[in-house]
Design a protein around this motif. Structure first.
Motif, PDB file in Angstrom:
ATOM      1  N   THR A 200       0.853  -1.183   0.000  1.00  0.00           N
ATOM      2  CA  THR A 200       0.000   0.000   0.000  1.00  0.00           C
ATOM      3  C   THR A 200       0.890   1.234   0.000  1.00  0.00           C
ATOM      4  OG1 THR A 200      -1.853  -1.074   1.125  1.00  0.00           O
ATOM      5  CG2 THR A 200      -1.711   1.319   1.297  1.00  0.00           C
ATOM      6  N   VAL A 202       1.248   5.461   0.073  1.00  0.00           N
ATOM      7  CA  VAL A 202       0.609   6.721   0.467  1.00  0.00           C
ATOM      8  C   VAL A 202       1.648   7.833   0.463  1.00  0.00           C
ATOM      9  CG1 VAL A 202      -1.206   5.657   1.864  1.00  0.00           C
ATOM     10  CG2 VAL A 202       0.989   6.239   2.920  1.00  0.00           C
ATOM     11  N   ILE A 253      -5.095  -2.376   1.920  1.00  0.00           N
ATOM     12  CA  ILE A 253      -6.032  -1.510   2.634  1.00  0.00           C
ATOM     13  C   ILE A 253      -7.167  -2.311   3.266  1.00  0.00           C
ATOM     14  CG2 ILE A 253      -7.460  -1.033   0.602  1.00  0.00           C
ATOM     15  CD1 ILE A 253      -7.800   1.824   1.664  1.00  0.00           C
ATOM     16  N   LEU A 262      -4.103   3.519   8.440  1.00  0.00           N
ATOM     17  CA  LEU A 262      -4.520   4.626   7.584  1.00  0.00           C
ATOM     18  C   LEU A 262      -5.475   5.561   8.319  1.00  0.00           C
ATOM     19  CD1 LEU A 262      -5.037   2.863   4.122  1.00  0.00           C
ATOM     20  CD2 LEU A 262      -3.054   4.166   4.933  1.00  0.00           C
ATOM     21  N   ARG A 266      -4.863   9.516   8.979  1.00  0.00           N
ATOM     22  CA  ARG A 266      -5.849  10.545   8.609  1.00  0.00           C
ATOM     23  C   ARG A 266      -6.147  11.469   9.788  1.00  0.00           C
ATOM     24  NH1 ARG A 266      -7.770  14.184   6.852  1.00  0.00           N
ATOM     25  NH2 ARG A 266      -9.492  14.483   5.408  1.00  0.00           N
ATOM     26  N   PHE A 274      -3.786   8.669  -0.834  1.00  0.00           N
ATOM     27  CA  PHE A 274      -3.779   7.217  -1.001  1.00  0.00           C
ATOM     28  C   PHE A 274      -3.472   6.913  -2.466  1.00  0.00           C
ATOM     29  CE2 PHE A 274      -6.251   3.356  -2.147  1.00  0.00           C
ATOM     30  CZ  PHE A 274      -5.535   2.433  -1.389  1.00  0.00           C
TER      31      PHE A 274
END
Length: 314
Positions: A200, A202, A253, A262, A266, A274
């Motif tokens: 993942t 980001v 995710i 995540l 945030r 993302f």
């Protein structure tokens, strides 16, 4: 995917680049038109405009680290997703016009990154050579047919299939294990199902320049048992001391530990981009301890829900 003539894929050209070799690994791209572009910005512009369904771009090299131009572009162009990653072993050949020998080479044309990865060999073999930087490895080879001082060029293997050049030396890279990681970027919002060997990506901005801010960001992953395979800082550019971080986390995710991390990001950061969850190119299974298994997170939420609803507890 149906083979329709209006579906294109973009890659950093011209033909013969490592980026084209990465795109050749994409089954969905086979038999469809490929569009060679000059830089990462043009490749992503093709995707944003709809000219191409996806673009292949380099994002990391095992020798030189992250590709800053790609990382900055992904941070500034909204609504892009990484839909796959591909690994290409990186090695180089030294090429010249027919009739040229190693003894004739005084000036070498090469992309700065390629030159850095071949520098020891070049200095050992051609101790008095000069270097002219080029915009790409293939462009360096093609420039040999134009007026200029270069006698030879550092280029990718197979370049002689595209240009009438003589290979003076093969495997001139200083690191035989060098690999470049490429990502296929599109605009789809569909997330592929987890495979157990996922990554993942980001981009996260620190909320402020203060002691402990970076540690707090990293704790969002550490306290959930999520390993990071890449973390690289890039200046945001609006003032000194303001940074964003490009992060690759092991997992998907839809994995509870990654999803929870995540959520923590945030809450912590003013901006989290993302970039996608996708299968790892090396197919290495994600490793984590049992206490971060999906069932542990689900049981903890059920326990809290029960406390709130007044359900009896043991």
């Amino acid at each position: 995917m149906p083979q329709t003539p209006d579906v294109h894929y973009s890659f950093l050209g011209p033909a013969g680049t490592f980026t084209e070799a990465a795109l050749a690994q994409v089954p969905e791209a086979q038999g469809l038109p490929w569009r060679a572009v000059n830089n990462v910005g043009e490749a992503l512009a093709d995707v944003v405009s709809g000219r191409s369904v996806a673009a292949m771009i380099a994002i990391e090299n095992s020798v030189d680290g992250g590709v800053s131009a790609t990382q900055d572009a992904l941070a500034s162009v909204p609504n892009l997703r990484i839909i796959g990653e591909y690994l290409v072993p990186v090695n180089f050949v030294l090429v010249a016009r027919p009739g040229t020998t190693l003894n004739d080479v005084k000036i070498v044309n090469a992309h700065p990154v390629a030159y850095a990865q071949c520098r020891s060999w070049l200095e050992r073999t051609l101790p008095k050579h000069g270097h002219i930087p080029s915009s790409s490895n293939v462009a360096a080879a093609a420039a040999l047919f134009e007026p200029g001082p270069a006698d030879a060029a550092v280029a990718p293997p197979g370049i002689e299939k595209h240009h009438d050049l003589t290979v003076l030396a093969r495997n001139i890279g200083d690191n035989p294990n060098a690999v470049t990681r490429f990502v296929l970027v599109g605009r789809t919002t569909l997330i592929p199902a987890p495979t157990g060997a996922d990554k993942t990506s980001v981009i996260v901005e620190l909320p402020e320049d203060r002691a402990g801010a970076l540690l707090e960001m990293l704790e969002q992953f550490a306290t959930r048992g999520v390993n990071l395979s890449l973390i690289q800082s890039r200046p945001i550019g609006d003032s000194l001391g303001r940074y964003r971080f490009v992060i690759d986390a092991d997992g998907h995710i839809l994995d509870e530990r990654v999803a929870d991390a995540l959520l923590g990001l945030r809450r912590f950061s003013p901006k989290v981009i993302f970039l996608g969850s996708y299968p790892r190119a090396d197919k290495a299974a994600n490793v984590f301890t049992d206490r971060y298994d999906d069932g542990v997170f689900i049981e903890a939420r059920d326990w809290l829900r029960g406390l709130i609803s007044g359900e009896p507890t043991e």
